[in-house]
Design a protein around this motif. Sequence first.
Motif, PDB file in Angstrom:
ATOM      1  N   ASN A 188     -10.099 -11.112   0.662  1.00  0.00           N
ATOM      2  CA  ASN A 188      -8.755 -11.446   1.102  1.00  0.00           C
ATOM      3  C   ASN A 188      -8.120 -10.222   1.740  1.00  0.00           C
ATOM      4  O   ASN A 188      -8.181  -9.115   1.186  1.00  0.00           O
ATOM      5  CB  ASN A 188      -7.902 -11.909  -0.086  1.00  0.00           C
ATOM      6  CG  ASN A 188      -8.398 -13.214  -0.665  1.00  0.00           C
ATOM      7  OD1 ASN A 188      -8.918 -14.074   0.055  1.00  0.00           O
ATOM      8  ND2 ASN A 188      -8.260 -13.391  -1.971  1.00  0.00           N
ATOM      9  N   GLY A 189      -7.488 -10.411   2.923  1.00  0.00           N
ATOM     10  CA  GLY A 189      -6.958  -9.248   3.621  1.00  0.00           C
ATOM     11  C   GLY A 189      -5.690  -9.537   4.398  1.00  0.00           C
ATOM     12  O   GLY A 189      -5.252 -10.684   4.520  1.00  0.00           O
ATOM     13  N   HIS A 190      -5.099  -8.455   4.915  1.00  0.00           N
ATOM     14  CA  HIS A 190      -3.871  -8.558   5.708  1.00  0.00           C
ATOM     15  C   HIS A 190      -4.086  -7.927   7.083  1.00  0.00           C
ATOM     16  O   HIS A 190      -5.166  -7.380   7.365  1.00  0.00           O
ATOM     17  CB  HIS A 190      -2.685  -7.940   4.959  1.00  0.00           C
ATOM     18  CG  HIS A 190      -2.870  -6.505   4.547  1.00  0.00           C
ATOM     19  ND1 HIS A 190      -3.101  -5.479   5.433  1.00  0.00           N
ATOM     20  CD2 HIS A 190      -2.829  -5.927   3.320  1.00  0.00           C
ATOM     21  CE1 HIS A 190      -3.183  -4.336   4.803  1.00  0.00           C
ATOM     22  NE2 HIS A 190      -3.032  -4.571   3.505  1.00  0.00           N
ATOM     23  N   PRO A 191      -3.094  -7.970   7.993  1.00  0.00           N
ATOM     24  CA  PRO A 191      -3.337  -7.576   9.384  1.00  0.00           C
ATOM     25  C   PRO A 191      -3.877  -6.171   9.580  1.00  0.00           C
ATOM     26  O   PRO A 191      -4.668  -5.942  10.506  1.00  0.00           O
ATOM     27  CB  PRO A 191      -1.951  -7.735  10.025  1.00  0.00           C
ATOM     28  CG  PRO A 191      -1.306  -8.830   9.254  1.00  0.00           C
ATOM     29  CD  PRO A 191      -1.765  -8.613   7.838  1.00  0.00           C
ATOM     30  N   ALA A 237      -8.118  -0.441  -1.607  1.00  0.00           N
ATOM     31  CA  ALA A 237      -8.491   0.493  -0.547  1.00  0.00           C
ATOM     32  C   ALA A 237     -10.008   0.645  -0.454  1.00  0.00           C
ATOM     33  O   ALA A 237     -10.563   0.723   0.651  1.00  0.00           O
ATOM     34  CB  ALA A 237      -7.833   1.853  -0.799  1.00  0.00           C
ATOM     35  N   GLN A 238     -10.696   0.672  -1.594  1.00  0.00           N
ATOM     36  CA  GLN A 238     -12.160   0.759  -1.596  1.00  0.00           C
ATOM     37  C   GLN A 238     -12.774  -0.486  -0.957  1.00  0.00           C
ATOM     38  O   GLN A 238     -13.726  -0.403  -0.186  1.00  0.00           O
ATOM     39  CB  GLN A 238     -12.683   0.897  -3.022  1.00  0.00           C
ATOM     40  CG  GLN A 238     -12.334   2.177  -3.744  1.00  0.00           C
ATOM     41  CD  GLN A 238     -12.720   2.085  -5.203  1.00  0.00           C
ATOM     42  OE1 GLN A 238     -11.944   1.629  -6.049  1.00  0.00           O
ATOM     43  NE2 GLN A 238     -13.934   2.486  -5.514  1.00  0.00           N
ATOM     44  N   ALA A 262       0.834  -1.175   0.000  1.00  0.00           N
ATOM     45  CA  ALA A 262       0.000   0.000   0.000  1.00  0.00           C
ATOM     46  C   ALA A 262       0.873   1.229   0.000  1.00  0.00           C
ATOM     47  O   ALA A 262       1.799   1.341   0.764  1.00  0.00           O
ATOM     48  CB  ALA A 262      -0.889   0.031   1.232  1.00  0.00           C
ATOM     49  N   ALA A 263       0.557   2.204  -0.815  1.00  0.00           N
ATOM     50  CA  ALA A 263       1.287   3.461  -0.853  1.00  0.00           C
ATOM     51  C   ALA A 263       0.768   4.338   0.270  1.00  0.00           C
ATOM     52  O   ALA A 263      -0.406   4.638   0.356  1.00  0.00           O
ATOM     53  CB  ALA A 263       1.086   4.141  -2.203  1.00  0.00           C
ATOM     54  N   LEU A 264       1.663   4.782   1.157  1.00  0.00           N
ATOM     55  CA  LEU A 264       1.235   5.445   2.369  1.00  0.00           C
ATOM     56  C   LEU A 264       1.493   6.934   2.325  1.00  0.00           C
ATOM     57  O   LEU A 264       2.380   7.419   1.640  1.00  0.00           O
ATOM     58  CB  LEU A 264       1.982   4.848   3.568  1.00  0.00           C
ATOM     59  CG  LEU A 264       1.837   3.330   3.679  1.00  0.00           C
ATOM     60  CD1 LEU A 264       2.642   2.817   4.841  1.00  0.00           C
ATOM     61  CD2 LEU A 264       0.380   2.971   3.845  1.00  0.00           C
ATOM     62  N   GLY A 265       0.733   7.660   3.109  1.00  0.00           N
ATOM     63  CA  GLY A 265       0.937   9.091   3.203  1.00  0.00           C
ATOM     64  C   GLY A 265       2.091   9.413   4.127  1.00  0.00           C
ATOM     65  O   GLY A 265       2.736   8.553   4.680  1.00  0.00           O
ATOM     66  N   GLY A 266       2.356  10.687   4.304  1.00  0.00           N
ATOM     67  CA  GLY A 266       3.438  11.114   5.165  1.00  0.00           C
ATOM     68  C   GLY A 266       4.550  11.701   4.346  1.00  0.00           C
ATOM     69  O   GLY A 266       4.900  11.188   3.293  1.00  0.00           O
ATOM     70  N   CYS A 267       5.121  12.777   4.811  1.00  0.00           N
ATOM     71  CA  CYS A 267       6.165  13.455   4.045  1.00  0.00           C
ATOM     72  C   CYS A 267       7.505  12.845   4.356  1.00  0.00           C
ATOM     73  O   CYS A 267       7.800  12.480   5.483  1.00  0.00           O
ATOM     74  CB  CYS A 267       6.185  14.939   4.397  1.00  0.00           C
ATOM     75  SG  CYS A 267       4.646  15.787   3.958  1.00  0.00           S
ATOM     76  N   GLY A 283      -8.924  -3.787  -9.506  1.00  0.00           N
ATOM     77  CA  GLY A 283      -8.598  -2.466 -10.012  1.00  0.00           C
ATOM     78  C   GLY A 283      -7.094  -2.253  -9.994  1.00  0.00           C
ATOM     79  O   GLY A 283      -6.335  -3.050  -9.423  1.00  0.00           O
ATOM     80  N   PRO A 284      -6.626  -1.172 -10.606  1.00  0.00           N
ATOM     81  CA  PRO A 284      -5.186  -1.003 -10.834  1.00  0.00           C
ATOM     82  C   PRO A 284      -4.338  -0.770  -9.594  1.00  0.00           C
ATOM     83  O   PRO A 284      -3.119  -0.849  -9.670  1.00  0.00           O
ATOM     84  CB  PRO A 284      -5.128   0.224 -11.759  1.00  0.00           C
ATOM     85  CG  PRO A 284      -6.414   0.944 -11.535  1.00  0.00           C
ATOM     86  CD  PRO A 284      -7.428  -0.114 -11.237  1.00  0.00           C
ATOM     87  N   GLU A 285      -4.951  -0.505  -8.446  1.00  0.00           N
ATOM     88  CA  GLU A 285      -4.141  -0.243  -7.256  1.00  0.00           C
ATOM     89  C   GLU A 285      -3.286  -1.454  -6.869  1.00  0.00           C
ATOM     90  O   GLU A 285      -2.079  -1.331  -6.641  1.00  0.00           O
ATOM     91  CB  GLU A 285      -5.036   0.144  -6.080  1.00  0.00           C
ATOM     92  CG  GLU A 285      -4.239   0.409  -4.800  1.00  0.00           C
ATOM     93  CD  GLU A 285      -5.117   0.486  -3.564  1.00  0.00           C
ATOM     94  OE1 GLU A 285      -4.551   0.601  -2.469  1.00  0.00           O
ATOM     95  OE2 GLU A 285      -6.351   0.422  -3.691  1.00  0.00           O
ATOM     96  N   GLU A 286      -3.912  -2.611  -6.748  1.00  0.00           N
ATOM     97  CA  GLU A 286      -3.165  -3.793  -6.283  1.00  0.00           C
ATOM     98  C   GLU A 286      -3.719  -5.069  -6.893  1.00  0.00           C
ATOM     99  O   GLU A 286      -3.783  -6.109  -6.233  1.00  0.00           O
ATOM    100  CB  GLU A 286      -3.193  -3.870  -4.751  1.00  0.00           C
ATOM    101  CG  GLU A 286      -2.012  -4.637  -4.184  1.00  0.00           C
ATOM    102  CD  GLU A 286      -2.072  -4.818  -2.672  1.00  0.00           C
ATOM    103  OE1 GLU A 286      -0.992  -4.910  -2.079  1.00  0.00           O
ATOM    104  OE2 GLU A 286      -3.168  -4.877  -2.091  1.00  0.00           O
TER     105      GLU A 286
END
Length: 425
Positions: free
Chosen positions: A274-277, A259-260, A19-24, A198-201
């Motif tokens: 299907n999911g992760h922790p 994410a959706q 997953a692409a995460l936020g944060g600078c 979808g294209p995210e993952e």
Amino acid sequence: MQRRVTGLTAGVAALAATAALGGCGSSGGSGSGSGDVTLRLVAADYGDSQENSSQKYWDKLARAYETDHPGVDVEVSVYSWNDVDAKVRAMVDAGDPPDLAQIGAYADYAADGQLYRADDLLSIDTQADFVSQLSTAGEINRTQYGMPFASSTRLLFYNKKLFADADITPPENWSQLASDAEALKARGVKYPYALPLGPEEAQAETMMWLISGGDGYTDTVGSYRLDSKQNIETFTWLKEELVDKGLTGPVAPAKLNRAQAFAAFARGEVGMLNGHPTLMKTAEAKGVDVGMVPLPGTTGRSRATMGVADWMMAFKKNGHAEEIGDFLDYVYSDENVLEFSHMYDLLPVTTSASEAMALDKDDSDLVEFLGELPNAELYPVGQTSWAGVSADIKRQIGAAVGPTGDPAATLGRLQRAAAAAENAG
């Protein structure tokens, strides 16, 4: 159960996975400039805010290391998953690579001869302690260049309340999964089974289904076989038994991103996915009673699940092999591996830390994921062609289950492109 610290799991890797995460990104980080050797580390941010940024983890670790090693400074720059790979690439292209990079993929740099071998750096005990599947995934031609840094596995998640209302039990095979989805649909569940292609993952959801169908992306020698008979049968089943029967919800799988789907599960709108922790923590925080079981296969539980890992690598350009190796031995100590795993709900990459987690009652919510790790299959990250192949899968695979989709044709196109990329590499 409330964990010590909650965090957002990375799409490990290529995975980016996950997953692409936020944060600078913040440059500089720790390091006083007073040592005889300065090691520069570029790392990915697994946090979802400034409060739990990975910069804090690395600054604390680096300061502790410097205290015991006054001749070495460690400067850490942490960037979001949106930026970190490009930052490292730009540094390498400018002829100024960092000493260490903790990012999503290592194969291109290893193939170009830019990385130290793991056994040039690590103590025998440290290298031997990596979980074997992860260690092997870090190899090219039986030589390890990528050192696993964080890992995760996948389970089938289900909403216990929705299952109880429909008087069904969690599935152990595909037939039961389809039957459960029918029962959930009859009860008005919005997404009986959420299928995010979808294209995210999409490369992750695809791999999980291919594994549960008895095959995968590559054969035993690492060559792509996306259009194998089993893989075509898997996607044909998905299209005919789930998608065409309206069991995957109102959003077409090709347009449904991970994410959706996760957000819908946390709202109580999804029966299974299907999911992760990280999803477990998010959904429970929203009041969803979460159940988890191994991925169903064609006639019983899947022979394996998907595993994801991110990678640490060391560049040769600046030398400092001895100092890099000593620092990495410290990074991979049980204390530090477990602290990072706890911060972000990830699985340890070493056997000793995994055993400690399995025995700790505070980690009971991760034990099921941990139990899947020895049988997990990872993306073919040792292939320099994987990044391009993964991108093709993300763009195209959803069409295979669309109204006019043809699984054999879609997988055939992907296979031809993958084979060409593999041969070119």
